[in-house]
Design a protein around this motif. Sequence first.
Motif, PDB file in Angstrom:
ATOM      1  N   ASP A  56      -0.347  34.186  33.288  1.00  0.00           N
ATOM      2  CA  ASP A  56      -1.410  34.651  32.379  1.00  0.00           C
ATOM      3  C   ASP A  56      -0.794  35.330  31.156  1.00  0.00           C
ATOM      4  O   ASP A  56      -1.247  35.125  30.020  1.00  0.00           O
ATOM      5  CB  ASP A  56      -2.316  35.666  33.090  1.00  0.00           C
ATOM      6  CG  ASP A  56      -3.333  35.007  34.019  1.00  0.00           C
ATOM      7  OD1 ASP A  56      -3.436  33.772  34.008  1.00  0.00           O
ATOM      8  OD2 ASP A  56      -4.019  35.751  34.751  1.00  0.00           O
TER       9      ASP A  56
ATOM     10  N   THR B 137       1.478  33.201  24.114  1.00  0.00           N
ATOM     11  CA  THR B 137       1.572  31.947  23.360  1.00  0.00           C
ATOM     12  C   THR B 137       0.341  31.760  22.469  1.00  0.00           C
ATOM     13  O   THR B 137       0.449  31.395  21.291  1.00  0.00           O
ATOM     14  CB  THR B 137       1.733  30.756  24.338  1.00  0.00           C
ATOM     15  OG1 THR B 137       2.921  30.999  25.095  1.00  0.00           O
ATOM     16  CG2 THR B 137       1.853  29.433  23.607  1.00  0.00           C
TER      17      THR B 137
ATOM     18  N   ALA C  68      -7.120  28.007  31.667  1.00  0.00           N
ATOM     19  CA  ALA C  68      -5.739  28.095  32.161  1.00  0.00           C
ATOM     20  C   ALA C  68      -5.464  29.451  32.817  1.00  0.00           C
ATOM     21  O   ALA C  68      -4.429  29.654  33.433  1.00  0.00           O
ATOM     22  CB  ALA C  68      -4.773  27.887  30.991  1.00  0.00           C
TER      23      ALA C  68
ATOM     24  N   GLN D  83       2.132  34.842  29.905  1.00  0.00           N
ATOM     25  CA  GLN D  83       2.762  33.814  29.052  1.00  0.00           C
ATOM     26  C   GLN D  83       1.714  33.082  28.215  1.00  0.00           C
ATOM     27  O   GLN D  83       1.909  32.842  27.020  1.00  0.00           O
ATOM     28  CB  GLN D  83       3.540  32.828  29.925  1.00  0.00           C
ATOM     29  CG  GLN D  83       4.795  33.462  30.528  1.00  0.00           C
ATOM     30  CD  GLN D  83       5.544  32.495  31.422  1.00  0.00           C
ATOM     31  OE1 GLN D  83       5.148  32.274  32.581  1.00  0.00           O
ATOM     32  NE2 GLN D  83       6.601  31.900  30.897  1.00  0.00           N
ATOM     33  N   ASN D  84       0.590  32.737  28.852  1.00  0.00           N
ATOM     34  CA  ASN D  84      -0.467  32.027  28.117  1.00  0.00           C
ATOM     35  C   ASN D  84      -1.050  32.893  27.004  1.00  0.00           C
ATOM     36  O   ASN D  84      -1.316  32.411  25.895  1.00  0.00           O
ATOM     37  CB  ASN D  84      -1.586  31.608  29.080  1.00  0.00           C
ATOM     38  CG  ASN D  84      -1.183  30.378  29.886  1.00  0.00           C
ATOM     39  OD1 ASN D  84      -0.398  29.551  29.414  1.00  0.00           O
ATOM     40  ND2 ASN D  84      -1.689  30.260  31.107  1.00  0.00           N
TER      41      ASN D  84
ATOM     42  N   LEU E 152      -7.904  28.476  26.876  1.00  0.00           N
ATOM     43  CA  LEU E 152      -7.159  29.631  27.395  1.00  0.00           C
ATOM     44  C   LEU E 152      -7.824  30.146  28.665  1.00  0.00           C
ATOM     45  O   LEU E 152      -7.163  30.425  29.674  1.00  0.00           O
ATOM     46  CB  LEU E 152      -7.117  30.738  26.326  1.00  0.00           C
ATOM     47  CG  LEU E 152      -6.438  32.046  26.730  1.00  0.00           C
ATOM     48  CD1 LEU E 152      -4.941  31.830  26.981  1.00  0.00           C
ATOM     49  CD2 LEU E 152      -6.625  33.126  25.652  1.00  0.00           C
TER      50      LEU E 152
END
Length: 497
Positions: free
Chosen positions: A102, A108, A63, A104-105, A60
């Motif tokens: 960010d 999720t 990303a 969205q990550n 995470l």
Amino acid sequence: MNRRQFCRTTLAASFAAAYPFMTGCGKEAAPVPTKVDTGIAAVSLDGAEIELEKAAIKELSEAFAGEIMLSGHPEYDSARRIWNGMHDKRPALIARCINQGDIQNAVTFARERNLLTAVRGGGHSWPGKSVCDNGLMIDLSHMNAVTVDPVMQRAVAPGGALLGQLDDAALKHGLVTTAGVVSHTGVGGYTLGGGFGRLNRKHGLTIDNLVSAQIVTADGQLRTASADENPDLFWAIRGGGGNFGVASQFEYQLHPFDRSVLSGMIVWPVEQARDVLEFYGEWYSGLSDDLYVGPMMATMPDGTSIIGMEVVYAGDPVAGEKEMEPLRKIGKPMDDGIKMQDYMVMQTKEDALFAHGIRSYAKNGMVREISQGLVDAMIESFVSDPRMAMFTHTAGGAVSRVGESATAFPHRNAETMVIIGGGWMDPAQDEEAMAIGRSWFKQLEPFTGGYYDNIDFDRANSGGGNYGPAQERLAKIKGQYDPGNLFRLNRNIKPAA
Ligand SMILES: Cc1cc2nc3c(=O)[nH]c(=O)nc-3n(C[C@H](O)[C@H](O)[C@H](O)COP(=O)(O)OP(=O)(O)OC[C@H]3O[C@@H](n4cnc5c(N)ncnc54)[C@H](O)[C@@H]3O)c2cc1C
């Protein structure tokens, strides 16, 4: 206190003196080593203990354009703090986002692990819903650069922007939209809950000026919500709070505005409250949409109790002077501070009074009529204690011309909102100060119907009754966009099956 003494100290300054914690409060907890090497303990949506794997956090982090912070990170302690000093919680993980990817990550990551998730916009949630113990805090505070298109008369504010940033950016172009009364409040929670400000009567609530929003829903998708795209979602986010996803940005309609406005406050000794409030009860129903005026009652640190009328006239000042003439003839004011001044003087005058870190309580109710009974109750319930005050948020005008079911905010017929709220700095006073607030409000409550979720400490978990006719549709839309109730740290709407 005589008139001259009063005038030497502005209201804000004398309130400010009551709150020495304004310069900062609370000690930073000593950094503890991060546990990332062994995985970190966390909590799931239903409260079960879970462990977050080291490799997943690393992935995470890699990303992420922003930053993933664990306990021990140099900014962890400042990042986890929110405005109300009553809430001292320690998330397992803080995801400080700087772009939509960010968010969205982070969403999720949380959904895949069923991880308890808080979303922090400006951090002004009274009940502390924007932070949690042992869960994920999605921190939007670094997404705050407001842009304005002066030709289209639109502003775009990222989900972590503050109201002062929205006001400042718009006013530079001679434009404005409705924004609340303390400039360090976040646009995020404020807008999603409705948005009351001093231009309500002229331009409606902030949600009435919302053109579109970008929302990251629980499935991690970025969706536009507007009248044309996902109209159900657009309806729901205008009053339904953070239940439907993380708003990465808001687009607002702006209006031409001369920032030099007739505004300020008239203050009388509290002994004249009956004259002032009975006059107001007769006067308010015929006021123009340009005039925002509402009473407040408070006690100064030196023990002087006052009743004040706050005024912003958003139109021709000559007409404003004329409309306000009768108000100025009431009783013998201690101070008449109504004059031509920059709009931001009013929009920032309570910033210091409600400084970050105060311990604060608030409760409110929506009021349809300033009846004689309410006037009597306001006078009889008044408590002379500098920690608590009565405020109002005037509505009516353009607010009441929007249909009850046109947005998810149902309290359209209210003429005003009555609020008991305040702050103190000593944790040992928490129970006493809140008890004063609760018992004061209890005496006003019979004159209210429904309340504004955003200005309420107690009722954040009280179910959906306050949404009135909007409740059923909200539950259905919640079921569509967040069936697992990932976004539950808000006044939660249970998803319909
Ligand atoms: C000092 C003070 C003055 C205030 N004055 C006014 C006023 O004049 N008018 C008025 O209407 N209200 C006012 N309020 C109430 C204010 O609207 C709420 O406290 C509001 O929730 C603040 O939003 P925030 O983003 O700062 O809060 P946060 O604590 O960050 O969030 C509050 C809630 O909204 C959610 N949330 C925040 N941002 C997002 C986002 N981008 N996407 C999804 N969910 C999000 C959070 O998860 C949380 O549930 C005031 C509050 C304070 C403390």
